[in-house]
Design an enzyme around this catalytic site. Structure first.
Site, PDB file in Angstrom:
ATOM      1  N   TYR A   1     112.709  20.341  31.871  1.00 53.71           N
ATOM      2  CA  TYR A   1     113.396  20.579  30.597  1.00 53.71           C
ATOM      3  C   TYR A   1     112.424  20.428  29.418  1.00 53.71           C
ATOM      4  O   TYR A   1     112.693  19.680  28.468  1.00 53.71           O
ATOM      5  CB  TYR A   1     114.565  19.610  30.396  1.00 53.71           C
ATOM      6  CG  TYR A   1     115.682  19.670  31.405  1.00 53.71           C
ATOM      7  CD1 TYR A   1     115.836  20.728  32.302  1.00 53.71           C
ATOM      8  CD2 TYR A   1     116.637  18.644  31.471  1.00 53.71           C
ATOM      9  CE1 TYR A   1     116.861  20.757  33.229  1.00 53.71           C
ATOM     10  CE2 TYR A   1     117.674  18.678  32.384  1.00 53.71           C
ATOM     11  CZ  TYR A   1     117.771  19.726  33.265  1.00 53.71           C
ATOM     12  OH  TYR A   1     118.809  19.746  34.170  1.00 53.71           O
TER      13      TYR A   1
ATOM     14  N   HIS B   1     114.874  18.444  42.425  1.00 50.06           N
ATOM     15  CA  HIS B   1     115.578  19.373  41.536  1.00 50.06           C
ATOM     16  C   HIS B   1     115.882  20.693  42.247  1.00 50.06           C
ATOM     17  O   HIS B   1     115.019  21.538  42.403  1.00 50.06           O
ATOM     18  CB  HIS B   1     114.708  19.620  40.297  1.00 50.06           C
ATOM     19  CG  HIS B   1     115.459  20.221  39.143  1.00 50.06           C
ATOM     20  ND1 HIS B   1     114.956  20.262  37.869  1.00 50.06           N
ATOM     21  CD2 HIS B   1     116.692  20.809  39.057  1.00 50.06           C
ATOM     22  CE1 HIS B   1     115.826  20.841  37.068  1.00 50.06           C
ATOM     23  NE2 HIS B   1     116.879  21.195  37.769  1.00 50.06           N
TER      24      HIS B   1
END
Ligand code: SF4
Ligand code: SF4
Length: 338
Positions: A52, A108
């Site tokens: 992110y 992830h």
């Protein structure tokens, strides 16, 4: 105040987590302000990811290196595919978060469930990081129900993060129950289904029914944060009005719709699939004007350049026929452009 315990981790927090993906899009001081405000009102679980962009750095500015660090829980994620990248990611995360440990480190959205001896070295690296005290608990995030179920059955994970909202199908509700049986924490992402659910009270009230689920709300604006903070003291209840909203949305959004996750990217034709493939819904469920600009008309026109390489089809965790969906959305879009 409703609380939730993340399975065997024993982490018990307010049943509202802070999803730190959207703070990438705002200036540092605004992000720090939002993070502190969330904390001051009782939110102590913050979920970010190595991917992110500067989200970890902003969290580090808000909570790292100060007395707040020990009062909150930080979850981050690594997209690493091998042990060397895992260590590189972890060291970067710790540096940016300005801390010497993360409470939860999650793989992830891997395409497979990392296990000891699978040849990737990922799970072994995770165990070593835990032994070194850099990671307290081990988690996994996913968009594929098969991988998620395998992770639950493996007994190797403390938490599961998966999309979960009132648009969920039976299999996702089964996943929530499987996590409960396995004493695994369940962290719900996309509780607003990537922007398609516009009634946050209905989303909140639905998730409140699952006492083992921790929703993480993606927050970018103070008004959004205030809305969720107001629910801490006055939680919306699933009354007739909200049930009606949910029923209506379920009918409208049933089946094959694009969730906007972006896992089908990159597209060689430069199509912004995650928005283009759900344009019909965006036009009808949010103000249409921002999607009718010359810039967006050009983006939608790119759909004509699809070379049918099937990259998107092969990477969509929801099994969508993306090129078909794009074509349908484009035809519909053209009726809005006069
Ligand atoms: S099939 Fe079309 S839309 Fe999908 S990735 Fe290939 S070019 Fe892009
Ligand atoms: S087509 Fe599938 S992978 Fe691509 S954004 Fe939509 S839901 Fe996600």
């Amino acid at each position: 105040m409703q609380q939730v315990t993340l399975g065997k981790t024993g982490i018990t927090v307010n049943k509202n987590g802070f999803g730190a993906l959207p703070i990438q899009r705002i200036p540092v001081e605004d992000a720090v302000y939002l993070l502190h405000k969330a904390y001051e009102h009782g939110i102590t679980f913050f979920d970010t990811a190595r991917s992110y962009s500067d989200s970890e750095e902003k969290l580090g500015k808000a909570f790292g290196d100060n007395s707040l660090r020990s009062r909150i829980y930080i979850a981050t994620k690594t997209p690493a595919q091998n042990a060397a990248d895992f260590w590189k990611d972890l060291e970067t995360s710790l540096k940016l978060l300005k801390t010497d440990y993360v409470d939860l480190l999650q793989f992830h959205n891997p395409a497979f469930c990392p296990k000891p001896g699978d040849g990737s070295g990922l799970y072994e690296a995770m165990l070593e990081a835990k032994a070194q005290g850099k990671v307290r608990f081990i988690g996994i995030t996913n968009h594929r129900i098969k991988v998620a179920m395998e992770a639950v059955e493996s007994g190797l994970y403390d938490t599961m993060q998966f999309p979960f909202s009132y648009l969920a199908a039976d299999q996702e509700r089964e996943l929530v129950e499987a996590c409960r049986r396995a004493d695994m924490g369940f962290i719900a992402m996309k509780a607003l289904s990537g922007g398609l659910i516009t009634n946050s009270a209905a989303a909140y009230a639905y998730l409140a029914q699952f006492d083992n689920v921790l929703p993480i709300w993606g927050v970018q604006k103070e008004a959004e944060l205030d809305e969720f903070l107001s629910y801490i003291d006055n939680p919306p209840v699933l009354n007739d009005k909200l049930t009606e909203v949910i029923d209506k949305d379920r009918k409208m959004l049933a089946g094959n719709f694009c969730r906007g996750c972006g896992y089908c990217q990159p597209c060689p034709a430069g199509i912004e699939i995650q928005n283009s493939a759900r344009m019909s819904l965006l036009l009808r469920r949010s103000p249409a004007a921002p999607y009718l600009t010359p810039e967006w008309q050009e983006k939608m026109k790119r759909i004509e350049n699809c070379i049918h390489c099937n990259h998107c089809v092969n990477h969509c965790p929801y099994g969508l026929d993306t090129p078909k969906l794009l074509k349908e959305n484009y035809e519909d879009y053209k009726t809005f452009i006069k």
